[in-house]
Design a protein around this motif. Structure first.
Motif, PDB file in Angstrom:
ATOM      1  N   SER A 152     -42.286 -24.590  89.229  1.00 12.29           N
ATOM      2  CA  SER A 152     -42.938 -23.344  89.912  1.00 12.29           C
ATOM      3  C   SER A 152     -41.992 -22.271  90.809  1.00 12.29           C
ATOM      4  O   SER A 152     -40.910 -22.467  90.911  1.00 12.29           O
ATOM      5  CB  SER A 152     -43.853 -23.887  91.471  1.00 12.29           C
ATOM      6  OG  SER A 152     -42.759 -24.988  92.196  1.00 12.29           O
TER       7      SER A 152
ATOM      8  N   THR B  89     -52.251 -17.717  90.216  1.00 13.03           N
ATOM      9  CA  THR B  89     -52.048 -18.586  91.414  1.00 13.03           C
ATOM     10  C   THR B  89     -53.384 -19.117  92.282  1.00 13.03           C
ATOM     11  O   THR B  89     -54.298 -18.446  91.661  1.00 13.03           O
ATOM     12  CB  THR B  89     -51.264 -17.829  92.382  1.00 13.03           C
ATOM     13  OG1 THR B  89     -51.950 -16.834  93.463  1.00 13.03           O
ATOM     14  CG2 THR B  89     -49.945 -17.142  91.874  1.00 13.03           C
TER      15      THR B  89
ATOM     16  N   VAL C   8     -48.262 -19.317  94.628  1.00 15.03           N
ATOM     17  CA  VAL C   8     -47.330 -20.254  93.783  1.00 15.03           C
ATOM     18  C   VAL C   8     -47.885 -20.246  92.561  1.00 15.03           C
ATOM     19  O   VAL C   8     -48.842 -20.806  92.091  1.00 15.03           O
ATOM     20  CB  VAL C   8     -47.244 -21.585  94.396  1.00 15.03           C
ATOM     21  CG1 VAL C   8     -46.290 -22.433  93.764  1.00 15.03           C
ATOM     22  CG2 VAL C   8     -46.479 -21.486  95.942  1.00 15.03           C
TER      23      VAL C   8
ATOM     24  N   ARG D  37     -45.301 -27.729  84.735  1.00 14.89           N
ATOM     25  CA  ARG D  37     -45.103 -28.649  85.768  1.00 14.89           C
ATOM     26  C   ARG D  37     -43.603 -28.800  86.165  1.00 14.89           C
ATOM     27  O   ARG D  37     -42.720 -28.926  85.274  1.00 14.89           O
ATOM     28  CB  ARG D  37     -45.615 -29.941  85.101  1.00 14.89           C
ATOM     29  CG  ARG D  37     -45.803 -31.055  86.272  1.00 14.89           C
ATOM     30  CD  ARG D  37     -46.421 -32.168  85.698  1.00 14.89           C
ATOM     31  NE  ARG D  37     -46.826 -33.019  86.898  1.00 14.89           N
ATOM     32  CZ  ARG D  37     -47.821 -33.018  87.995  1.00 14.89           C
ATOM     33  NH1 ARG D  37     -48.703 -32.270  87.469  1.00 14.89           N
ATOM     34  NH2 ARG D  37     -47.914 -34.051  88.760  1.00 14.89           N
TER      35      ARG D  37
ATOM     36  N   GLU E 276     -47.558 -22.097  88.638  1.00 14.92           N
ATOM     37  CA  GLU E 276     -46.623 -23.514  88.367  1.00 14.92           C
ATOM     38  C   GLU E 276     -47.376 -23.461  86.691  1.00 14.92           C
ATOM     39  O   GLU E 276     -48.250 -24.384  86.520  1.00 14.92           O
ATOM     40  CB  GLU E 276     -47.279 -24.790  88.963  1.00 14.92           C
ATOM     41  CG  GLU E 276     -46.517 -25.940  88.868  1.00 14.92           C
ATOM     42  CD  GLU E 276     -46.707 -27.191  89.592  1.00 14.92           C
ATOM     43  OE1 GLU E 276     -45.837 -28.215  89.470  1.00 14.92           O
ATOM     44  OE2 GLU E 276     -47.638 -27.132  90.355  1.00 14.92           O
TER      45      GLU E 276
END
Length: 429
Positions: free
Chosen positions: A207, A179, A199, A204, A201
């Motif tokens: 998340s 992150t 967060v 895409r 991700e």
């Protein structure tokens, strides 16, 4: 900084006083009473704002008082209600009454609200006190006081995934790598003393929030070390990544560590131990003999756990771990209820907490007989002691509430002094 607990004072606005007014119009020489009611005091409201992550705003300001209602006016005009005071908190905030420890609200959804201190009702104007024998009442009613209390705000972290494990197994390093969070990372125990959020991700549009939760030690369920602070934040995660040091460079056994942590979870709350766990065998790059990892993986697989060999330092195996976690999260239903069986689940209403506001105390102190309490204070403020009708009403209310009987029980005699607020009266039966 992550602030997960705050103590603040909240007070609802006072209700406006009713007005004493009489019609004064041309061709109406003896107009009757037309005093309007006072406005309601504003409430203090706690509201969830999903954009907040901490209780930092309450670290420095401790007292919050809502606006009072306006006083009533002539021509039967009501006073304006006081504005509500809205305090914003992050999702996952529990509100407790400090005096009783009872839960007033459990706030988890964006825009969810809870009133924590109600404003007082407005007092009635003199128009309400007109009777067939009292055509021109020269008094009105005072507004009620707003509720007031000290409350505790407690944030239970609402992360999707929690990183758990003994201190110094690499949780903070993993968070910093996967992150944009920048937790303090160092090679000593208890580097993390408060949760850090980030967060992830990896894919895409897929998340999730990952929390590096303070390390656990034996006896945590009893509050030892960072025990309760750790366990409170584990409760609301959907999934746990259990990080172990597979290298054993500090002389620890990964299987023993895994079992001890799960035992602490179970002792604190059996439901925590039932949460789905994925095992991250960290520091695989420091392991010279892979047979140790193979043996660990075999034992964990037999127990139903998926194991990923990773190295937070070199990022090896992290993508595979995260892709698997994303896959699991899609299958796990949201569940943000309070699951700590040691807590009281019931949400208590403000009415159940209001016990002392209605109480009237009659006592003797030195040579004075003292009558005190919110209802009596309101009565005094509503009484015009220059108006005979107002004084009679005052005496009738004291009699109906049993105040005179209580005074007799504690030994009052004719000529003794009764004190209410700053006003002194001579008592005569």
């Amino acid at each position: 900084m992550f602030v997960d607990k705050a103590r603040i004072f909240v007070k609802g606005g006072k209700g406006g006083n009713g007005a004493v007014s009489f019609r004064r119009e041309k061709y109406v020489p003896a107009g009757g009473p037309d005093g309007g009611d006072g406005g309601r005091g504003g409430n203090v409201i706690i509201e969830v704002d999903e954009g907040l992550r901490t209780l930092m705003d309450f670290r420095y300001k401790k007292k919050y008082i809502a606006e009072s209602g306006e006083n009533g006016k002539g021509k039967k005009m009501f006073g304006k209600d006081g504005e509500d005071l809205i305090l914003k908190v992050p999702p996952g905030t529990i509100v407790r009454d400090e005096k009783t420890g009872l839960v007033i609200a459990d706030l988890v959804r964006n825009k969810q609200r809870a009133v924590v201190a109600r404003g007082g009702k407005g007092g009635k104007g003199n128009i309400h006190f007109k009777t067939s024998t009292r055509q021109a009442p020269g008094f009105a009613e005072a507004g009620d006081y707003g509720e007031e209390r000290w409350i505790i705000l407690e944030l239970k972290l609402l992360a999707d995934v929690g990183l758990i494990g003994f201190p110094n197994v690499g949780k903070s390093t993993i968070l910093s790598v996967v992150t944009k969070a920048t937790p303090k990372v160092a090679n000593y125990h208890f580097t993390t003393i408060t949760p850090n959020l980030g967060v992830v991700e990896e894919i895409r549009g897929k998340s999730f929030v990952l929390a590096d939760i303070p390390g656990l030690i034996e006896g945590a369920h009893e509050g030892i070390g960072l025990g309760h602070e750790f366990l409170r934040h584990v409760e609301r995660t959907k999934l746990l990544i259990h990080v172990v040091d597979i290298s054993g460079i500090e002389g620890r056994d990964p299987i023993d560590d895994f079992e001890k942590i799960n035992e602490e979870l179970k002792l604190y709350n059996p439901k925590l131990a039932e949460k789905q766990q994925v095992i991250a065998a960290n520091k695989i790059d420091l392991l010279e003999d892979m047979s140790k990892y193979k043996e660990f993986e075999k034992i964990m697989n037999e127990r139903g756990y998926k194991v990923f060999p990773i190295s937070a330092a070199t990022k090896k195996g992290l993508r595979e771990l995260l892709l698997y976690v994303i896959e699991l999260l899609d299958k796990i239903e949201d569940n943000v209820e309070i699951i700590n069986d040691q807590e009281t689940h019931k949400i208590y209403t403000l009415d159940s907490l209001e016990d002392d506001r209605k109480e009237v105390i009659v006592r003797k102190e030195n040579n004075f007989y003292i009558v005190e309490g919110k209802p009596i204070e309101k009565l005094v403020y509503s009484t015009d002691f220059n108006d005979i009708d107002s004084i009679r009403r005052f005496q009738n209310i004291l009699k109906n509430r049993g105040i005179f009987e209580q005074l007799k029980e504690i030994g009052i005699k004719d000529g003794d002094t009764v004190k209410i607020l700053d006003i002194e009266f001579e008592y005569y039966d």
